[in-house]
Structure formats: C-alpha cells, structure tokens
Design a protein around this motif. Structure first.
Motif, PDB file in Angstrom:
ATOM      1  N   THR A   3       0.860  -1.174   0.000  1.00  0.00           N
ATOM      2  CA  THR A   3       0.000   0.000   0.000  1.00  0.00           C
ATOM      3  C   THR A   3       0.897   1.225   0.000  1.00  0.00           C
ATOM      4  OG1 THR A   3      -1.741  -1.157   1.212  1.00  0.00           O
ATOM      5  CG2 THR A   3      -1.782   1.253   1.266  1.00  0.00           C
ATOM      6  N   VAL A   4       0.686   2.094  -0.984  1.00  0.00           N
ATOM      7  CA  VAL A   4       1.493   3.299  -1.128  1.00  0.00           C
ATOM      8  C   VAL A   4       0.573   4.511  -1.015  1.00  0.00           C
ATOM      9  CG1 VAL A   4       3.070   4.588  -2.617  1.00  0.00           C
ATOM     10  CG2 VAL A   4       3.096   2.078  -2.660  1.00  0.00           C
ATOM     11  N   LEU A  16      -0.384  10.601 -11.932  1.00  0.00           N
ATOM     12  CA  LEU A  16       0.682   9.871 -12.614  1.00  0.00           C
ATOM     13  C   LEU A  16       1.260   8.794 -11.705  1.00  0.00           C
ATOM     14  CD1 LEU A  16       2.700   9.476 -14.972  1.00  0.00           C
ATOM     15  CD2 LEU A  16       4.129  11.209 -13.849  1.00  0.00           C
ATOM     16  N   LEU A  17       1.594   9.172 -10.474  1.00  0.00           N
ATOM     17  CA  LEU A  17       2.133   8.187  -9.535  1.00  0.00           C
ATOM     18  C   LEU A  17       1.126   7.081  -9.256  1.00  0.00           C
ATOM     19  CD1 LEU A  17       3.978  10.520  -7.003  1.00  0.00           C
ATOM     20  CD2 LEU A  17       5.037   8.917  -8.605  1.00  0.00           C
ATOM     21  N   ASP A  18      -0.132   7.443  -9.097  1.00  0.00           N
ATOM     22  CA  ASP A  18      -1.195   6.457  -8.869  1.00  0.00           C
ATOM     23  C   ASP A  18      -1.241   5.461 -10.026  1.00  0.00           C
ATOM     24  OD1 ASP A  18      -3.582   5.025  -8.508  1.00  0.00           O
ATOM     25  OD2 ASP A  18      -4.725   6.779  -7.912  1.00  0.00           O
ATOM     26  N   ALA A  19      -1.228   5.956 -11.264  1.00  0.00           N
ATOM     27  CA  ALA A  19      -1.308   5.083 -12.437  1.00  0.00           C
ATOM     28  C   ALA A  19      -0.111   4.139 -12.517  1.00  0.00           C
ATOM     29  CB  ALA A  19      -1.410   5.919 -13.712  1.00  0.00           C
ATOM     30  N   ASP A  24       1.870  -1.356 -11.450  1.00  0.00           N
ATOM     31  CA  ASP A  24       2.898  -2.251 -10.912  1.00  0.00           C
ATOM     32  C   ASP A  24       2.342  -3.180  -9.840  1.00  0.00           C
ATOM     33  OD1 ASP A  24       4.741  -1.143 -12.627  1.00  0.00           O
ATOM     34  OD2 ASP A  24       5.757   0.058 -11.100  1.00  0.00           O
ATOM     35  N   GLY A  25       1.036  -3.094  -9.564  1.00  0.00           N
ATOM     36  CA  GLY A  25       0.403  -4.021  -8.637  1.00  0.00           C
ATOM     37  C   GLY A  25       0.231  -3.525  -7.212  1.00  0.00           C
ATOM     38  N   HIS A  26       0.520  -2.271  -6.960  1.00  0.00           N
ATOM     39  CA  HIS A  26       0.391  -1.736  -5.603  1.00  0.00           C
ATOM     40  C   HIS A  26      -0.994  -1.135  -5.389  1.00  0.00           C
ATOM     41  CE1 HIS A  26       4.633  -2.352  -5.029  1.00  0.00           C
ATOM     42  NE2 HIS A  26       4.885  -1.670  -6.132  1.00  0.00           N
ATOM     43  N   LYS A  27      -1.441  -1.160  -4.151  1.00  0.00           N
ATOM     44  CA  LYS A  27      -2.659  -0.455  -3.768  1.00  0.00           C
ATOM     45  C   LYS A  27      -2.251   0.987  -3.484  1.00  0.00           C
ATOM     46  CE  LYS A  27      -6.230  -0.111  -0.290  1.00  0.00           C
ATOM     47  NZ  LYS A  27      -6.661  -0.543   1.036  1.00  0.00           N
ATOM     48  N   LEU A 116      12.993   0.627  -1.378  1.00  0.00           N
ATOM     49  CA  LEU A 116      12.472   0.920  -0.045  1.00  0.00           C
ATOM     50  C   LEU A 116      11.557  -0.170   0.493  1.00  0.00           C
ATOM     51  CD1 LEU A 116      11.843   4.740  -0.467  1.00  0.00           C
ATOM     52  CD2 LEU A 116      13.603   3.645   0.944  1.00  0.00           C
ATOM     53  N   LEU A 117      10.900  -0.909  -0.400  1.00  0.00           N
ATOM     54  CA  LEU A 117      10.035  -1.988   0.059  1.00  0.00           C
ATOM     55  C   LEU A 117      10.768  -3.305   0.278  1.00  0.00           C
ATOM     56  CD1 LEU A 117       6.805  -1.376  -2.042  1.00  0.00           C
ATOM     57  CD2 LEU A 117       7.202  -0.833   0.366  1.00  0.00           C
ATOM     58  N   ALA A 118      11.971  -3.416  -0.263  1.00  0.00           N
ATOM     59  CA  ALA A 118      12.749  -4.647  -0.080  1.00  0.00           C
ATOM     60  C   ALA A 118      12.964  -4.889   1.408  1.00  0.00           C
ATOM     61  CB  ALA A 118      14.092  -4.537  -0.800  1.00  0.00           C
ATOM     62  N   GLY A 119      12.603  -6.071   1.845  1.00  0.00           N
ATOM     63  CA  GLY A 119      12.800  -6.417   3.252  1.00  0.00           C
ATOM     64  C   GLY A 119      11.673  -5.997   4.171  1.00  0.00           C
ATOM     65  N   ARG A 120      10.710  -5.197   3.670  1.00  0.00           N
ATOM     66  CA  ARG A 120       9.572  -4.785   4.510  1.00  0.00           C
ATOM     67  C   ARG A 120       8.403  -5.749   4.388  1.00  0.00           C
ATOM     68  NH1 ARG A 120       8.725  -0.082   6.969  1.00  0.00           N
ATOM     69  NH2 ARG A 120       6.514  -0.233   6.524  1.00  0.00           N
ATOM     70  N   GLY A 121       8.437  -6.616   3.405  1.00  0.00           N
ATOM     71  CA  GLY A 121       7.325  -7.533   3.205  1.00  0.00           C
ATOM     72  C   GLY A 121       6.135  -6.898   2.520  1.00  0.00           C
ATOM     73  N   GLY A 122       6.276  -5.664   2.039  1.00  0.00           N
ATOM     74  CA  GLY A 122       5.149  -4.980   1.418  1.00  0.00           C
ATOM     75  C   GLY A 122       4.982  -5.278  -0.043  1.00  0.00           C
ATOM     76  N   ASP A 123       5.946  -5.979  -0.647  1.00  0.00           N
ATOM     77  CA  ASP A 123       5.846  -6.194  -2.089  1.00  0.00           C
ATOM     78  C   ASP A 123       5.448  -7.617  -2.447  1.00  0.00           C
ATOM     79  OD1 ASP A 123       9.456  -6.491  -2.751  1.00  0.00           O
ATOM     80  OD2 ASP A 123       8.218  -7.241  -1.145  1.00  0.00           O
ATOM     81  N   ASN A 124       4.899  -8.357  -1.512  1.00  0.00           N
ATOM     82  CA  ASN A 124       4.502  -9.727  -1.843  1.00  0.00           C
ATOM     83  C   ASN A 124       3.021  -9.831  -2.063  1.00  0.00           C
ATOM     84  OD1 ASN A 124       4.270  -9.067   0.849  1.00  0.00           O
ATOM     85  ND2 ASN A 124       4.977 -11.023   1.599  1.00  0.00           N
TER      86      ASN A 124
END
Length: 124
Positions: A3-4, A16-19, A24-27, A116-124
């Motif tokens: 979630t971003v 633009l950032l939202d799109a 890329d699959g993020h909420k 920044l998301l690497a290692g946070r578990g937010g990109d799975n």
C-alpha cells in the motif's frame, strides 16, 4: 502488493504516480495535503509514502515531523518530493528515507519503490 500513500496537492503528479504504482500491482491511496495524509495513514497503514514538500493546510515537513514523532508511524519510509534542491529541503525536513526531485523519471520512482520496500514484506 504494497500500500502506497501519495500526498501531493498537484493532481497531475498524484494521478501519474497512482497510475504507475497501480499498474505495478500496488494499492494506492491519495491525499491532497498533510492533514488528509495523516488521516489516510491512520486508515490505510501504508507501507510507503510519497510526500510533497510544499502543500496547503499542512505541508510536507509538518506531516513528516508528525510521522517521525509517532511510534506507530515512524518506521514507514517516506519519499520527500520537491522541485527545490535536496540541500534546501534538508534545511526544513528530516527523517525521510529518500528524496525525489521534480520533475522525475518513472524509472526513478520504480527504483525507489523497489529499494524501499525490499525487506519490509510490502511487495509480496
């Protein structure tokens, strides 16, 4: 999927950032100023925040200070965005994980998100 939160009063940049991030699959959650941003943080618990430096109602440095001061939110990485040089921004704001100079390239955004998301578990 992470979630971003995007906090920016320039609707074109927020859109633009939202799109890009949605593709890329993020909420993605958006806010137009720091006060709305803090409310969105409480409601959505984002994994990453893109925060504009200059905004009405509550600017980026004020929102960033509130995030850093709260034990519940101090660990959320924040990308501070501005058209001003990073040195100028650092005089008024600290505690952000990265700086993104406007105008930016989409590859810069994607690289920042990935790093920044690497290692946070937010990109799975």
């Amino acid at each position: 999927m992470a979630t971003v939160l995007i906090v920016d009063d320039e609707f074109g940049i927020a859109e633009l950032l939202d799109a890009v991030l949605s593709d890329d699959g993020h909420k993605v959650v958006t806010a137009a100023n720091g006060r709305q941003g803090l409310a969105r943080v409480a409601a959505s618990r984002p994994d990453l925040i893109f925060l504009d430096f200059m905004m009405p109602v509550m600017d980026g440095p004020a929102m960033l200070a509130a995030l850093v001061a709260d034990p519940e939110t101090c660990g959320i990485p924040v990308v501070l965005m501005s058209s001003m040089p990073e040195e100028t921004v650092r005089e008024r704001a600290s505690g952000h994980a990265a700086f993104l100079r406007k105008p930016f390239r989409l590859k810069q955004v994607r690289d920042l998100v990935e790093g920044l998301l690497a290692g946070r578990g937010g990109d799975n």
